[in-house]
Design an enzyme around this catalytic site. Sequence first.
Site, PDB file in Angstrom:
ATOM      1  N   TYR A   1       0.533  -1.029  -0.173  1.00  0.00           N
ATOM      2  CA  TYR A   1      -0.046   0.044   0.162  1.00  0.00           C
ATOM      3  C   TYR A   1       0.764   1.282   0.089  1.00  0.00           C
ATOM      4  CZ  TYR A   1      -4.934  -0.595   0.112  1.00  0.00           C
ATOM      5  OH  TYR A   1      -6.317  -0.779  -0.307  1.00  0.00           O
TER       6      TYR A   1
ATOM      7  N   GLU B   1      -0.583   4.837  -0.467  1.00  0.00           N
ATOM      8  CA  GLU B   1      -1.448   6.026  -0.791  1.00  0.00           C
ATOM      9  C   GLU B   1      -0.451   7.484  -0.935  1.00  0.00           C
ATOM     10  OE1 GLU B   1      -4.721   6.021   2.218  1.00  0.00           O
ATOM     11  OE2 GLU B   1      -5.709   4.551   0.664  1.00  0.00           O
TER      12      GLU B   1
ATOM     13  N   ASP C   1      -7.013  12.744 -25.454  1.00  0.00           N
ATOM     14  CA  ASP C   1      -7.137  11.586 -25.051  1.00  0.00           C
ATOM     15  C   ASP C   1      -6.442  10.598 -25.691  1.00  0.00           C
ATOM     16  OD1 ASP C   1      -7.746   8.910 -24.131  1.00  0.00           O
ATOM     17  OD2 ASP C   1      -9.750   9.182 -23.570  1.00  0.00           O
TER      18      ASP C   1
ATOM     19  N   THR D   1      -4.525   5.509 -21.869  1.00  0.00           N
ATOM     20  CA  THR D   1      -4.142   3.905 -21.296  1.00  0.00           C
ATOM     21  C   THR D   1      -2.894   3.641 -21.765  1.00  0.00           C
ATOM     22  OG1 THR D   1      -5.023   2.912 -23.444  1.00  0.00           O
ATOM     23  CG2 THR D   1      -6.645   3.298 -21.646  1.00  0.00           C
TER      24      THR D   1
ATOM     25  N   LYS E   1      -2.787  -0.174 -24.853  1.00  0.00           N
ATOM     26  CA  LYS E   1      -3.365  -0.506 -26.501  1.00  0.00           C
ATOM     27  C   LYS E   1      -2.155  -0.569 -27.293  1.00  0.00           C
ATOM     28  CE  LYS E   1      -7.663   1.199 -25.461  1.00  0.00           C
ATOM     29  NZ  LYS E   1      -8.147   2.155 -24.466  1.00  0.00           N
TER      30      LYS E   1
ATOM     31  N   ARG F   1      -2.198  -3.035 -18.201  1.00  0.00           N
ATOM     32  CA  ARG F   1      -3.550  -2.498 -18.286  1.00  0.00           C
ATOM     33  C   ARG F   1      -3.531  -1.238 -17.279  1.00  0.00           C
ATOM     34  NH1 ARG F   1      -8.329  -3.880 -20.504  1.00  0.00           N
ATOM     35  NH2 ARG F   1      -6.904  -5.382 -21.784  1.00  0.00           N
TER      36      ARG F   1
HETATM   37  N1  PLP Z   1     -10.323   6.498 -23.838  1.00  0.00           N
HETATM   38  C1  PLP Z   1     -10.263   6.145 -24.976  1.00  0.00           C
HETATM   39  C2  PLP Z   1     -10.047   7.035 -26.290  1.00  0.00           C
HETATM   40  C3  PLP Z   1     -10.564   4.771 -25.150  1.00  0.00           C
HETATM   41  O1  PLP Z   1     -10.480   4.280 -26.319  1.00  0.00           O
HETATM   42  C4  PLP Z   1     -10.610   3.745 -24.100  1.00  0.00           C
HETATM   43  C5  PLP Z   1     -10.839   2.394 -24.128  1.00  0.00           C
HETATM   44  O2  PLP Z   1     -11.011   1.962 -25.089  1.00  0.00           O
HETATM   45  C6  PLP Z   1     -10.666   4.728 -22.775  1.00  0.00           C
HETATM   46  C7  PLP Z   1     -10.442   5.926 -22.510  1.00  0.00           C
HETATM   47  C8  PLP Z   1     -10.886   3.702 -21.393  1.00  0.00           C
HETATM   48  O3  PLP Z   1      -9.875   2.765 -21.079  1.00  0.00           O
HETATM   49  P1  PLP Z   1     -10.146   1.761 -20.045  1.00  0.00           P
HETATM   50  O4  PLP Z   1     -11.103   0.687 -20.856  1.00  0.00           O
HETATM   51  O5  PLP Z   1      -8.734   1.348 -19.813  1.00  0.00           O
HETATM   52  O6  PLP Z   1     -10.847   2.170 -18.804  1.00  0.00           O
END
Ligand code: PLP
Length: 441
Positions: free
Chosen positions: A51, A53, A206, A232, A235, A241
């Site tokens: 842990y 935090e 994003d 993320t 991918k 993950r």
């Molecule tokens: N943002 C985008 C553009 C995504 O394509 C995804 C997942 O496919 C996410 C956020 C969310 O990611 P997670 O599934 O790890 O929560």
Amino acid sequence: QKAVSDSDPELWQLLKDEKSRQRKGLEMIASENFTSLAVLQCLSSCLHNKYSEGLPGRRYYGGNEVIDKVEILAQQRSLEAYGLSPEEWGVNVQPYSGSPANFAVYTGLLQPHDRIMGLDLPDGGHLTHGFMNAQKKISASSIFFESMPYKVDQQTGLIDYDKLAENARLFKPKLIIAGISCYSRTLDYKRFRQIADENGAYLMGDMAHISGLVAAGVIPSPFEYCDVVSTTTHKTLRGPRAGVIFFRKGQKSIDKNGKTVMYDIESKINDAVFPSLQGGPHNHAIAAIATAMKQATTPAFREYQQQVVANARQLCSSLQGLGYEIVTGGTDVHMVLVSLANFKLSGAKAEFILEEVEIACNKNTVPGDKSPMNPSGIRLGTPALTTRGFKENDIVQVAAFIHSALSIAIEAQKLSGPKLVDFKEVVHKNDVISSKIAQLK
Ligand code: PLP
């Protein structure tokens, strides 16, 4: 200590089954990949037990001297992977995944019911970008914030920036999200920035889907224009993950009234991740981020990402040659959106038949679809196959397999009518169709 194979044979069998499924089939889900041994080793390491935090040097638990070093390494390497200077950019590597990362950004930068604009889900955005439908606010990003999605042009399939600018002038968002889950072209971050500035909004990138391509420099980077960038790491980046948030530090900006304002995004984002949203960081995942970000700076990684795009382009041209319509006419990235509207084949039937022959993909809406419940396209991605070593000539063969499977689907549809259940019955029970599928497997 017993290994899972001894302590839990039932579960061990399932782990083996899934491994064999992943090896035997063709993995073409655009958001999936095969991560490295180093990442898997970090994920199953003893760091999982701890842990911690808080942030390095400021923890609410003792015994974190090693964990602090791991997290600092993950931070440094994340900045390095994107060529960011630690004077200008900070990073938080604690988000559990992409959705919590996005919520941390909203929680930090917005007040409840502030306005956001993201690409609509049926047009290629993500649930967390404010998705709602006519009946219901579906994502918490539309429940807790006021969302007005922007769209793609129905004819070209490209983001309609003019309409976004027009609607932003009326809606006055506090945050605009430049990010995609199913869009095969690069984004015009400069234009997004202009629209955000015109309305005094934050610009969030994003880059979850494309973060590997950005790290390798094979597509434009959001960092030049965005205030904050989430991603993320599992991918195209091919890490664990998990999620990461990058934010500008102490950046000066001119607001809509011409006043100079200082950003204070750093503490807002860090406090939003913990304590507002999350508890203990997943230290095993943070170690895995550190090693994935190290890999992302290598020449081999750059070559891999170039091949991912080359394979996606090959997939487009092979499928076009076989008569398939590709939304936007091609791809700049790792994914291909195929419209099956000209074959009157639903995306759900196509996904089902491809799964029958062990090709994994997603059904997906395409511009012009009346309902997101009944999409008429499929999304195909090349990151996982490229990790397995596929090159353009292999992709030509993959396109031929896809074509054979979809041709069987078109034949089965003629015998079954529109409903998916009837279609499945024909596929499983009609001798001619099922023997064709068996041959393709
Ligand atoms: N943002 C985008 C553009 C995504 O394509 C995804 C997942 O496919 C996410 C956020 C969310 O990611 P997670 O599934 O790890 O929560």
